[in-house]
Design a protein around this motif. Structure first.
Motif, short mmCIF file in Angstrom:
data_model
loop_
_atom_site.label_atom_id
_atom_site.label_comp_id
_atom_site.label_asym_id
_atom_site.label_seq_id
_atom_site.Cartn_x
_atom_site.Cartn_y
_atom_site.Cartn_z
N SER A 104 0.81 -1.22 0.00
CA SER A 104 0.00 0.00 0.00
C SER A 104 0.84 1.27 0.00
CB SER A 104 -0.95 0.01 1.19
OG SER A 104 -0.22 -0.06 2.40
N THR A 105 2.08 1.19 0.48
CA THR A 105 2.93 2.38 0.52
C THR A 105 3.48 2.73 -0.85
OG1 THR A 105 4.96 1.14 0.98
CG2 THR A 105 3.63 1.81 2.88
N PHE A 106 3.34 1.82 -1.80
CA PHE A 106 3.95 2.03 -3.10
C PHE A 106 3.04 2.79 -4.06
CE2 PHE A 106 8.09 0.13 -3.02
CZ PHE A 106 8.05 -0.56 -1.82
N ARG A 107 2.09 3.52 -3.52
CA ARG A 107 1.35 4.49 -4.31
C ARG A 107 2.15 5.78 -4.49
NH1 ARG A 107 -4.22 3.31 -4.61
NH2 ARG A 107 -4.82 1.47 -3.40
N SER A 108 3.21 5.92 -3.75
CA SER A 108 4.02 7.14 -3.76
C SER A 108 5.24 6.98 -4.66
CB SER A 108 4.48 7.46 -2.34
OG SER A 108 5.46 8.50 -2.35
N LEU A 109 5.51 8.01 -5.46
CA LEU A 109 6.69 8.01 -6.33
C LEU A 109 7.97 7.83 -5.51
CD1 LEU A 109 4.49 9.85 -7.92
CD2 LEU A 109 6.48 10.67 -9.18
N ALA A 110 7.97 8.34 -4.30
CA ALA A 110 9.19 8.35 -3.48
C ALA A 110 9.65 6.94 -3.10
CB ALA A 110 8.96 9.18 -2.22
N GLU A 111 8.76 5.96 -3.23
CA GLU A 111 9.10 4.59 -2.83
C GLU A 111 9.91 3.86 -3.90
OE1 GLU A 111 8.60 3.28 0.12
OE2 GLU A 111 7.63 5.12 0.82
N TYR A 112 10.03 4.47 -5.08
CA TYR A 112 10.65 3.76 -6.19
C TYR A 112 12.07 4.23 -6.45
CZ TYR A 112 6.02 1.96 -7.01
OH TYR A 112 4.81 1.31 -6.86
N ASP A 113 12.93 3.27 -6.78
CA ASP A 113 14.35 3.55 -6.96
C ASP A 113 14.78 3.59 -8.42
OD1 ASP A 113 14.46 1.30 -4.30
OD2 ASP A 113 14.95 3.43 -4.10
N TYR A 114 14.07 2.86 -9.26
CA TYR A 114 14.47 2.78 -10.67
C TYR A 114 13.24 3.04 -11.54
CZ TYR A 114 18.33 0.27 -8.50
OH TYR A 114 19.39 -0.06 -7.71
N TRP A 115 13.47 3.75 -12.64
CA TRP A 115 12.38 4.13 -13.54
C TRP A 115 12.74 3.78 -14.98
CZ3 TRP A 115 7.76 6.39 -12.01
CH2 TRP A 115 7.67 6.74 -10.66
N GLY A 116 11.72 3.38 -15.72
CA GLY A 116 11.88 3.19 -17.15
C GLY A 116 11.70 4.52 -17.88
N GLN A 117 11.84 4.49 -19.19
CA GLN A 117 11.85 5.71 -19.98
C GLN A 117 10.47 6.21 -20.37
OE1 GLN A 117 11.90 2.81 -21.24
NE2 GLN A 117 10.99 2.84 -23.27
N GLY A 118 9.44 5.43 -20.19
CA GLY A 118 8.09 5.87 -20.52
C GLY A 118 7.65 5.43 -21.90
N THR A 119 6.36 5.16 -22.04
CA THR A 119 5.76 4.83 -23.32
C THR A 119 4.44 5.59 -23.42
OG1 THR A 119 5.05 3.00 -24.77
CG2 THR A 119 4.61 2.74 -22.41
#
Length: 125
Positions: A104-119
């Protein structure tokens, strides 16, 4: 971990798309895979997330019942199946990886460490 998102495109309202997010290595069992989107002029917002292990997932209210997040262990890939698309779903969609156990805490951007480039997804009315 490197992430590669794909599958975006142009679709009419009511249509479907499946986005893919391939990871550079097999995610650990305590990884959480998330999907976010950012429409023009708006902030990036949470769409869905699930743990790499287990079957639980969480969704934004705006997509609940229409979108489904799943994974393929053999391909180290997470999918976002999007059905009954609406013009307001138009956005650039990003996948992301975080580490943790409380989904449930992973609704926040701050919880993520790695991101893809977007589609990019465009839904026409």
């Amino acid at each position: 971990v490197q992430l590669q998102a794909s599958g975006g495109g142009v679709v009419q309202a009511g249509g479907s798309l499946r986005l893919s997010c391939a990871t550079s290595k097999r995610p650990d069992n305590n990884y959480v895979m998330g999907w976010f989107r950012q429409a023009p002029g708006k902030e990036r917002e949470f769409v869905a997330a699930r743990g790499w292990s287990g079957s639980s997932a969480v969704y934004a209210d705006s997509v609940k019942g229409r979108f489904t997040v799943s994974r393929d262990n053999a391909k180290n890939t997470v999918y976002l199946q999007m059905n009954s698309l609406r013009p307001e779903d138009t956005a650039v969609y990003y996948c992301a990886v975080g580490v943790g156990l409380i989904l449930s805490t992973f609704r926040s951007l701050a919880e993520y460490d790695y991101w893809g480039q977007g589609t990019e997804v465009t839904v026409s009315s």
